[in-house]
Design a protein around this motif. Structure first.
Motif, PDB file in Angstrom:
ATOM      1  N   ARG A   1     -20.790  23.409  -7.702  1.00 38.54           N
ATOM      2  CA  ARG A   1     -22.003  22.873  -8.174  1.00 38.54           C
ATOM      3  C   ARG A   1     -22.772  23.459  -8.715  1.00 38.54           C
ATOM      4  O   ARG A   1     -23.333  22.334 -10.346  1.00 38.54           O
ATOM      5  CB  ARG A   1     -22.116  21.676  -6.798  1.00 38.54           C
ATOM      6  CG  ARG A   1     -21.053  21.312  -6.308  1.00 38.54           C
ATOM      7  CD  ARG A   1     -21.533  20.686  -5.433  1.00 38.54           C
ATOM      8  NE  ARG A   1     -20.314  19.745  -3.846  1.00 38.54           N
ATOM      9  CZ  ARG A   1     -20.461  19.201  -3.125  1.00 38.54           C
ATOM     10  NH1 ARG A   1     -21.695  19.074  -2.505  1.00 38.54           N
ATOM     11  NH2 ARG A   1     -19.534  18.261  -2.709  1.00 38.54           N
ATOM     12  N   ARG A   2     -23.486  24.422  -8.255  1.00 43.97           N
ATOM     13  CA  ARG A   2     -24.995  24.551  -9.014  1.00 43.97           C
ATOM     14  C   ARG A   2     -24.870  25.526 -10.461  1.00 43.97           C
ATOM     15  O   ARG A   2     -25.023  24.760 -12.032  1.00 43.97           O
ATOM     16  CB  ARG A   2     -25.610  25.897  -8.911  1.00 43.97           C
ATOM     17  CG  ARG A   2     -25.579  25.627  -7.345  1.00 43.97           C
ATOM     18  CD  ARG A   2     -25.600  26.932  -6.099  1.00 43.97           C
ATOM     19  NE  ARG A   2     -27.236  26.622  -4.579  1.00 43.97           N
ATOM     20  CZ  ARG A   2     -27.828  27.518  -4.408  1.00 43.97           C
ATOM     21  NH1 ARG A   2     -27.647  29.027  -4.842  1.00 43.97           N
ATOM     22  NH2 ARG A   2     -28.067  27.108  -3.477  1.00 43.97           N
ATOM     23  N   ILE A   3     -23.164  25.832 -10.917  1.00 41.22           N
ATOM     24  CA  ILE A   3     -23.232  25.788 -12.275  1.00 41.22           C
ATOM     25  C   ILE A   3     -22.703  25.294 -13.159  1.00 41.22           C
ATOM     26  O   ILE A   3     -23.230  24.618 -14.199  1.00 41.22           O
ATOM     27  CB  ILE A   3     -21.798  27.131 -12.494  1.00 41.22           C
ATOM     28  CG1 ILE A   3     -22.025  28.011 -11.683  1.00 41.22           C
ATOM     29  CG2 ILE A   3     -21.632  27.316 -13.852  1.00 41.22           C
ATOM     30  CD1 ILE A   3     -21.188  29.163 -11.623  1.00 41.22           C
ATOM     31  N   ASN A   4     -22.152  24.114 -12.191  1.00 40.59           N
ATOM     32  CA  ASN A   4     -22.424  22.920 -12.819  1.00 40.59           C
ATOM     33  C   ASN A   4     -22.823  21.836 -13.576  1.00 40.59           C
ATOM     34  O   ASN A   4     -23.016  21.173 -14.743  1.00 40.59           O
ATOM     35  CB  ASN A   4     -20.808  21.881 -12.387  1.00 40.59           C
ATOM     36  CG  ASN A   4     -19.401  22.390 -12.787  1.00 40.59           C
ATOM     37  OD1 ASN A   4     -19.265  23.006 -13.564  1.00 40.59           O
ATOM     38  ND2 ASN A   4     -18.537  22.003 -11.550  1.00 40.59           N
ATOM     39  N   ALA A   5     -24.040  22.090 -12.836  1.00 44.91           N
ATOM     40  CA  ALA A   5     -25.067  21.568 -12.838  1.00 44.91           C
ATOM     41  C   ALA A   5     -26.292  22.143 -13.554  1.00 44.91           C
ATOM     42  O   ALA A   5     -26.802  21.000 -14.472  1.00 44.91           O
ATOM     43  CB  ALA A   5     -26.243  21.297 -11.061  1.00 44.91           C
ATOM     44  N   ALA A   6     -26.471  23.238 -14.088  1.00 45.13           N
ATOM     45  CA  ALA A   6     -26.602  24.313 -14.940  1.00 45.13           C
ATOM     46  C   ALA A   6     -26.077  24.065 -16.619  1.00 45.13           C
ATOM     47  O   ALA A   6     -26.727  23.602 -17.429  1.00 45.13           O
ATOM     48  CB  ALA A   6     -26.696  25.592 -14.699  1.00 45.13           C
ATOM     49  N   PHE A   7     -25.241  23.263 -16.569  1.00 40.70           N
ATOM     50  CA  PHE A   7     -24.265  23.253 -17.466  1.00 40.70           C
ATOM     51  C   PHE A   7     -23.394  22.306 -17.322  1.00 40.70           C
ATOM     52  O   PHE A   7     -21.722  22.247 -17.554  1.00 40.70           O
ATOM     53  CB  PHE A   7     -23.111  24.716 -18.022  1.00 40.70           C
ATOM     54  CG  PHE A   7     -22.496  24.681 -19.286  1.00 40.70           C
ATOM     55  CD1 PHE A   7     -23.322  24.355 -20.543  1.00 40.70           C
ATOM     56  CD2 PHE A   7     -21.528  26.401 -18.976  1.00 40.70           C
ATOM     57  CE1 PHE A   7     -22.817  23.880 -21.533  1.00 40.70           C
ATOM     58  CE2 PHE A   7     -20.777  26.172 -20.522  1.00 40.70           C
ATOM     59  CZ  PHE A   7     -21.545  25.558 -21.572  1.00 40.70           C
TER      60      PHE A   7
END
Length: 310
Positions: A219-225
């Motif tokens: 989720r964190r990576i997908n939110a940033a990218f």
């Protein structure tokens, strides 16, 4: 209005729009040429171009000449990029795939989740991406090991005023006298550096983000990218590679074709026909691959690595 007229009308509008854009591009290019020719005669600009003739100095230990492996890299990069652009465009525009490919879920490739089914053209695009990335890793390693990186990485701020000087020379049609065997001009240097160290990583990162291999639960990576950002960047990067390739080939052929092709493909600093014939042979291979990349051929090749269904 009949259905045939309804179909022809949008097509006609697209052709008119394309013709208008082409005409506008020609007019803008003509205005840029006339402007550059006028600017060259300004005393301050002449003085600027004398101070910055268009080349940045290289370190004393920089290699001279182009090694044999770089000729092979030219071919492989051109081959993969051509087919990647072709397959990527087909993936972008196809409505009903001719076939689908599913990875075999067995052996070392066995996973808990069922493999995704993708179109045969997307399979080709991803396979070419994988080969292009492997080739790029070899290229970067060889750049570092042989010291050739010093020829494609800006090493001083003077590269920017020198690039402006070269740009004025090109636009005014009074092209600079280059010797790529020894040193690239600053505009070449910036374009090569941007392609290798900016455009290529962007293409890889955004393509990976759009693929099924990306961890969807991160989720964190997908939110940033986010996926929308990857899609918004991936297509312009493809346009960069297409434009770079067209301009690069045009300038190679227009600024001393035999010598440039010998530099690139034969690793020789002369004007024989060897580099030309190697280049011509590479074109034959790329054209053959272009026409061979049809669903009929791809189904047979893709079946070696997975299950193909219509």
């Amino acid at each position: 209005m009949s259905s045939s007229l309804k179909v022809r009308e949008p097509v006609r509008r697209r052709w008119v729009k394309a013709a208008g854009l082409a005409l506008l591009s020609v007019l803008l290019l003509l205005a840029a040429v006339l402007g550059a020719q006028a600017v060259r005669d300004v005393p301050e600009v002449r003085s600027f171009m004398q101070t910055y003739p268009g080349h940045s100095s290289l370190p004393a230990n920089a290699p001279v000449g182009l090694p044999v492996w770089l000729g092979w890299q030219h071919f492989f990069n051109a081959f993969f990029i051509l087919l990647i652009i072709r397959s990527g465009w087909q993936v972008r525009t196809e409505r009903r795939p001719a076939a689908y490919w599913t990875r075999r879920n067995s052996g070392i490739f066995r996973t808990k989740s069922a493999p995704l089914r993708v179109s045969i053209m997307l399979w080709l695009h991803l396979s070419l991406d994988f080969l292009w990335i492997l080739n790029g890793i070899v290229f970067i390693v060889l750049l570092v090991v042989t010291g050739q990186w010093m020829r494609v990485v800006p090493l001083g701020w003077d590269v920017f005023p020198n690039a402006v000087s070269v740009g004025i020379q090109y636009l005014s049609l009074n092209w600079p006298t280059d010797n790529g065997w020894v040193n690239y001009n600053s505009l070449q240097l910036l374009s090569y550096s941007a392609t290798i160290f900016v455009a290529a990583p962007l293409a890889i990162a955004t393509g990976l983000r759009m693929s099924s291999a990306w961890p969807q639960r991160a989720r964190r990576i997908n939110a940033a990218f986010p996926l929308a950002m990857a899609r918004a960047v991936h297509f312009p990067v493809m346009l960069w590679f297409a434009g770079f390739t067209i301009l690069h080939v045009t300038l190679v052929l227009a600024t001393g074709a035999l010598r440039n092709l010998n530099h690139m493909y034969a690793s020789q600093d002369n004007t024989t026909w060897l580099g030309f014939w190697i280049f011509a042979g590479s074109l034959v291979v790329m054209i053959a691959a272009w026409f061979a990349a049809t669903p009929l051929v791809l189904r047979s090749v893709a079946a070696l690595t997975g299950t193909v269904s219509r």
